[in-house]
Design a protein around this motif. Structure first.
Motif, PDB file in Angstrom:
ATOM      1  N   ALA A  13       0.829  -1.209   0.000  1.00 26.04           N
ATOM      2  CA  ALA A  13       0.000   0.000   0.000  1.00 26.04           C
ATOM      3  C   ALA A  13       0.864   1.259   0.000  1.00 26.04           C
ATOM      4  CB  ALA A  13      -0.936  -0.002   1.211  1.00 26.04           C
ATOM      5  N   PHE A  14       1.940   1.249   0.786  1.00 26.91           N
ATOM      6  CA  PHE A  14       2.834   2.408   0.826  1.00 26.91           C
ATOM      7  C   PHE A  14       3.518   2.609  -0.518  1.00 26.91           C
ATOM      8  CE2 PHE A  14       6.787   4.644   1.981  1.00 26.91           C
ATOM      9  CZ  PHE A  14       6.232   5.751   2.610  1.00 26.91           C
ATOM     10  N   SER A  15       3.956   1.523  -1.147  1.00 29.06           N
ATOM     11  CA  SER A  15       4.586   1.629  -2.467  1.00 29.06           C
ATOM     12  C   SER A  15       3.605   2.168  -3.499  1.00 29.06           C
ATOM     13  CB  SER A  15       5.132   0.276  -2.914  1.00 29.06           C
ATOM     14  OG  SER A  15       6.272  -0.060  -2.155  1.00 29.06           O
ATOM     15  N   LEU A  16       2.379   1.696  -3.456  1.00 28.39           N
ATOM     16  CA  LEU A  16       1.367   2.216  -4.380  1.00 28.39           C
ATOM     17  C   LEU A  16       1.150   3.710  -4.154  1.00 28.39           C
ATOM     18  CD1 LEU A  16      -1.171  -0.736  -4.329  1.00 28.39           C
ATOM     19  CD2 LEU A  16       0.078   0.110  -6.332  1.00 28.39           C
ATOM     20  N   PHE A  17       1.083   4.121  -2.901  1.00 26.61           N
ATOM     21  CA  PHE A  17       0.926   5.535  -2.570  1.00 26.61           C
ATOM     22  C   PHE A  17       2.091   6.356  -3.120  1.00 26.61           C
ATOM     23  CE2 PHE A  17       1.966   9.026   0.351  1.00 26.61           C
ATOM     24  CZ  PHE A  17       0.821   9.798   0.212  1.00 26.61           C
ATOM     25  N   CYS A  18       3.314   5.844  -2.974  1.00 24.38           N
ATOM     26  CA  CYS A  18       4.511   6.582  -3.399  1.00 24.38           C
ATOM     27  C   CYS A  18       4.694   6.607  -4.910  1.00 24.38           C
ATOM     28  CB  CYS A  18       5.761   5.971  -2.762  1.00 24.38           C
ATOM     29  SG  CYS A  18       5.881   6.268  -0.996  1.00 24.38           S
ATOM     30  N   LEU A  19       4.192   5.601  -5.590  1.00 28.01           N
ATOM     31  CA  LEU A  19       4.489   5.471  -7.014  1.00 28.01           C
ATOM     32  C   LEU A  19       3.318   5.796  -7.937  1.00 28.01           C
ATOM     33  CD1 LEU A  19       6.575   2.199  -6.787  1.00 28.01           C
ATOM     34  CD2 LEU A  19       7.430   4.492  -7.274  1.00 28.01           C
ATOM     35  N   LYS A  20       2.128   5.842  -7.409  1.00 27.22           N
ATOM     36  CA  LYS A  20       0.953   6.049  -8.260  1.00 27.22           C
ATOM     37  C   LYS A  20       0.362   7.435  -8.051  1.00 27.22           C
ATOM     38  CE  LYS A  20       0.770   2.427 -10.642  1.00 27.22           C
ATOM     39  NZ  LYS A  20       1.127   2.663 -12.038  1.00 27.22           N
ATOM     40  N   HIS A  21       1.096   8.442  -8.488  1.00 22.39           N
ATOM     41  CA  HIS A  21       0.583   9.809  -8.462  1.00 22.39           C
ATOM     42  C   HIS A  21       1.037  10.498  -9.739  1.00 22.39           C
ATOM     43  CE1 HIS A  21       4.633  11.154  -7.358  1.00 22.39           C
ATOM     44  NE2 HIS A  21       4.650  10.149  -6.498  1.00 22.39           N
ATOM     45  N   ARG A  22       0.471  11.633 -10.031  1.00 21.75           N
ATOM     46  CA  ARG A  22       0.724  12.264 -11.332  1.00 21.75           C
ATOM     47  C   ARG A  22       2.127  12.845 -11.478  1.00 21.75           C
ATOM     48  NH1 ARG A  22      -2.286  17.939 -11.655  1.00 21.75           N
ATOM     49  NH2 ARG A  22      -1.940  18.616  -9.523  1.00 21.75           N
ATOM     50  N   PHE A  23       2.847  12.982 -10.384  1.00 24.36           N
ATOM     51  CA  PHE A  23       4.202  13.537 -10.455  1.00 24.36           C
ATOM     52  C   PHE A  23       5.273  12.455 -10.336  1.00 24.36           C
ATOM     53  CE2 PHE A  23       1.558  16.904  -8.520  1.00 24.36           C
ATOM     54  CZ  PHE A  23       1.633  17.828  -9.557  1.00 24.36           C
ATOM     55  N   ASN A  24       4.896  11.187 -10.451  1.00 31.40           N
ATOM     56  CA  ASN A  24       5.864  10.111 -10.206  1.00 31.40           C
ATOM     57  C   ASN A  24       7.061  10.146 -11.146  1.00 31.40           C
ATOM     58  OD1 ASN A  24       4.584   9.126 -12.482  1.00 31.40           O
ATOM     59  ND2 ASN A  24       4.098   7.132 -11.603  1.00 31.40           N
ATOM     60  N   VAL A  25       6.897  10.580 -12.381  1.00 31.32           N
ATOM     61  CA  VAL A  25       8.026  10.631 -13.319  1.00 31.32           C
ATOM     62  C   VAL A  25       9.015  11.722 -12.893  1.00 31.32           C
ATOM     63  CG1 VAL A  25       8.703  11.080 -15.716  1.00 31.32           C
ATOM     64  CG2 VAL A  25       6.692   9.678 -15.221  1.00 31.32           C
ATOM     65  N   GLN A  26       8.500  12.869 -12.484  1.00 33.18           N
ATOM     66  CA  GLN A  26       9.373  13.951 -12.027  1.00 33.18           C
ATOM     67  C   GLN A  26      10.079  13.575 -10.730  1.00 33.18           C
ATOM     68  OE1 GLN A  26       6.171  14.251 -12.934  1.00 33.18           O
ATOM     69  NE2 GLN A  26       6.010  15.880 -14.445  1.00 33.18           N
ATOM     70  N   VAL A  27       9.349  12.971  -9.818  1.00 33.88           N
ATOM     71  CA  VAL A  27       9.936  12.528  -8.553  1.00 33.88           C
ATOM     72  C   VAL A  27      11.008  11.476  -8.820  1.00 33.88           C
ATOM     73  CG1 VAL A  27       9.459  11.295  -6.401  1.00 33.88           C
ATOM     74  CG2 VAL A  27       7.934  13.135  -7.144  1.00 33.88           C
ATOM     75  N   ALA A  28      10.744  10.574  -9.753  1.00 29.52           N
ATOM     76  CA  ALA A  28      11.722   9.533 -10.088  1.00 29.52           C
ATOM     77  C   ALA A  28      12.987  10.134 -10.683  1.00 29.52           C
ATOM     78  CB  ALA A  28      11.112   8.517 -11.042  1.00 29.52           C
ATOM     79  N   SER A  29      12.848  11.205 -11.432  1.00 27.38           N
ATOM     80  CA  SER A  29      14.020  11.848 -12.018  1.00 27.38           C
ATOM     81  C   SER A  29      14.951  12.371 -10.930  1.00 27.38           C
ATOM     82  CB  SER A  29      13.572  12.989 -12.933  1.00 27.38           C
ATOM     83  OG  SER A  29      14.681  13.662 -13.460  1.00 27.38           O
ATOM     84  N   VAL A  30      14.400  13.035  -9.930  1.00 26.56           N
ATOM     85  CA  VAL A  30      15.193  13.529  -8.798  1.00 26.56           C
ATOM     86  C   VAL A  30      15.708  12.349  -7.978  1.00 26.56           C
ATOM     87  CG1 VAL A  30      15.118  14.884  -6.665  1.00 26.56           C
ATOM     88  CG2 VAL A  30      13.983  15.743  -8.727  1.00 26.56           C
TER      89      VAL A  30
END
Length: 180
Positions: A13-30
């Motif tokens: 559930a925590f992983s889904l929360f952290c990875l399934k949002h509209r800014f996940n690509v930008q967050v992943a870049s950082v």
């Protein structure tokens, strides 16, 4: 196995929360950049720099760090290959990793273990750098979750492994060399 099922559900559930949002690509870049600072190269450079530039503390620092990694790495390897915990994207088709991990299993997080190990060693020898080093270690652990390659418990156990290895090494350095 039933006793760890609630933890696994919370992890997922925590992983889904952290990875399934509209800014996940930008967050992943950082997160990718932050994670790269924990690949190991900087630890070696830091150790060599402190060894060369801060006599005699640098030698104790370098010795403690080497010993801590000599303790941490076999435990890390044994744990990874004993638990064989699958990575987040293998648990759910809803999860996607933003990088390809260097090994197959997720528990414990080696990046996190190494970062907390170094933060602990840095904090012991250079107390004024403790808080920034600890924040950096936390960011490395968070980056591993935000990149989709680790669960929260992988990171927590990695942090405990890293700090524990550092404390054991620091005790030995204190006893053997009278330092710290």
């Amino acid at each position: 196995m039933r006793t760890i099922e609630p933890i696994a559900r919370i992890d997922l559930a925590f992983s889904l929360f952290c990875l399934k949002h509209r800014f996940n690509v930008q967050v992943a870049s950082v997160s990718r950049w932050v994670s790269r600072t924990g690949d190991g190269h900087l630890y070696l450079l830091l150790g060599i720099a402190v060894f060369c530039l801060d006599e005699p503390v640098g030698k104790l620092f370098f010795t403690a760090a080497l010993l801590a990694f000599a303790i941490e790495l076999p435990i890390y390897w044994l744990a990874k290959n004993s638990f064989k915990r699958r990575r987040p994207e293998e648990f759910s088709h809803l999860l996607h990793a933003f990088i390809t991990p260097s090994d197959r299993y997720s528990l414990p997080s080696g990046h996190t273990a190494a970062a907390f190990l170094m933060a602990t060693i840095i904090g012991q020898f250079y107390p004024q750098w403790h808080d920034p080093a600890l924040m950096w270690a936390v960011l490395i652990g968070a980056s591993r979750i935000l990149l989709g390659v680790h669960f929260l418990t992988d990171v927590v156990i990695g942090a405990v492994l890293g700090m524990s290895s550092a404390y054991v090494a620091l005790e030995y350095v204190q006893a053997w060399l009278g330092g710290v």
